[in-house]
Enzyme design. Structure first.
Site, short mmCIF file in Angstrom:
data_model
loop_
_atom_site.label_atom_id
_atom_site.label_comp_id
_atom_site.label_asym_id
_atom_site.label_seq_id
_atom_site.Cartn_x
_atom_site.Cartn_y
_atom_site.Cartn_z
N ASP A 70 -4.60 -0.48 8.53
CA ASP A 70 -4.04 -1.47 7.62
C ASP A 70 -4.37 -1.08 6.19
O ASP A 70 -5.52 -0.75 5.88
CB ASP A 70 -4.60 -2.87 7.90
CG ASP A 70 -3.84 -3.90 7.09
OD1 ASP A 70 -2.71 -4.23 7.48
OD2 ASP A 70 -4.35 -4.34 6.04
N1 LIG Z 1 5.27 6.70 2.74
C1 LIG Z 1 4.28 5.94 2.21
N2 LIG Z 1 4.01 4.73 2.77
C2 LIG Z 1 3.01 4.02 2.21
C3 LIG Z 1 2.28 4.46 1.09
N3 LIG Z 1 1.37 3.49 0.79
C4 LIG Z 1 1.51 2.50 1.70
N4 LIG Z 1 2.48 2.83 2.57
C5 LIG Z 1 2.94 2.08 3.73
O1 LIG Z 1 2.80 0.70 3.47
C6 LIG Z 1 2.57 0.05 4.71
C7 LIG Z 1 1.32 -0.80 4.55
O2 LIG Z 1 1.46 -1.93 5.37
P1 LIG Z 1 0.54 -2.15 6.68
O3 LIG Z 1 0.48 -3.62 6.94
O4 LIG Z 1 -0.71 -1.38 6.57
O5 LIG Z 1 1.36 -1.44 7.85
P2 LIG Z 1 2.81 -1.84 8.35
O6 LIG Z 1 3.81 -0.95 7.69
O7 LIG Z 1 3.04 -3.31 8.23
O8 LIG Z 1 2.79 -1.43 9.87
P3 LIG Z 1 1.72 -1.94 10.98
O9 LIG Z 1 0.67 -0.88 11.05
O10 LIG Z 1 2.56 -2.04 12.23
O11 LIG Z 1 1.19 -3.26 10.48
C8 LIG Z 1 2.36 1.13 5.77
O12 LIG Z 1 3.56 1.33 6.52
C9 LIG Z 1 2.05 2.34 4.93
O13 LIG Z 1 2.42 3.56 5.58
C10 LIG Z 1 2.61 5.74 0.55
O14 LIG Z 1 2.01 6.23 -0.42
N5 LIG Z 1 3.60 6.43 1.15
#
Ligand SMILES: Nc1nc2c(ncn2[C@@H]2O[C@H](COP(=O)(O)OP(=O)(O)OP(=O)(O)O)[C@@H](O)[C@H]2O)c(=O)[nH]1
Length: 198
Positions: A70
């Protein structure tokens, strides 16, 4: 050994695939807002660790290793920010964070399940992010792209947001979504080395 990524994040999957791992993807569906609301005065670091562990624990895996993550942006004022989800919030985030330095926190949970039982390792990685200052036109165009709405901290390092990141101090894979070196250490702590997975 079965490797499960408990995340819908395409970025996390891409980081692992590029690093020689082809995980099964099982999306946890954890209600992040409800879980955070249930915590009593948590630190930002505890929030991302609790959420990462909840995601890894929520997926139905009988045997193998599960990784959950996360990511949130911790700004200098002590607030943590997840995904903006709306253009209005993403714009507000950029008007506050442009030209500043913040910390991208990514919680990691590794759970190994086998005949010996369940072994769990949890930690977080912190990466300093020095934001540039997009012009008004660049900011509006970035918001129009939709990218900043669905990523923690309203930016990407490896996408359109990269133009507006002047530098980082720490692990770049953690910013993208999963720290390879930290995940390697957590795998070691539950008795798994990369040669078991490659
Ligand atoms: N490509 C990319 N994605 C990023 C970056 N910073 C954050 N993210 C994305 O932002 C999202 C952060 O939200 P989270 O709640 O951690 O994860 P999520 O996308 O909701 O997916 P889950 O793990 O299923 O909860 C993730 O999908 C990260 O991969 C970055 O620098 N590059």
């Amino acid at each position: 050994m079965r490797f499960v990524l408990a995340s819908q994040s395409p970025a996390r999957l891409a980081v692992l695939k590029a690093a020689g791992i082809s995980p099964d993807v099982l999306v946890s569906g954890v209600d992040e807002d409800a879980l955070v609301a249930s915590l009593v005065d948590p630190t930002p670091q505890r929030i991302v660790e609790v959420l990462a562990r909840a995601k890894a624990e929520a997926v139905d895996v009988v045997e193998g290793v599960v990784v959950g993550c996360d990511s949130m942006l911790l700004t200098a004022d002590g607030r943590v920010h997840g995904k903006p989800k709306t253009r209005e919030v993403a714009e507000r985030r950029w008007r506050e964070q442009a030209g500043t330095t913040a910390t991208l926190l990514t919680g990691h949970a590794v759970i190994r399940k086998d005949a010996d039982g369940v072994r769990t390792a949890v930690a977080h990685e912190a990466t300093l992010v020095r934001f540039g200052t997009p012009t008004e036109a660049e900011l509006q165009a970035y918001l129009d792209s939709g990218e900043p709405l669905e990523v923690a901290g309203a930016f990407t390092l490896d996408g359109r947001g990269g133009w507006f990141v002047d530098g980082i101090d720490g692990d770049h894979t953690s910013v993208i979504g999963i720290s390879l070196p930290l995940t390697r250490r957590l795998l070691h702590s539950v008795g798994i080395t990369l040669s078991d997975l490659w």
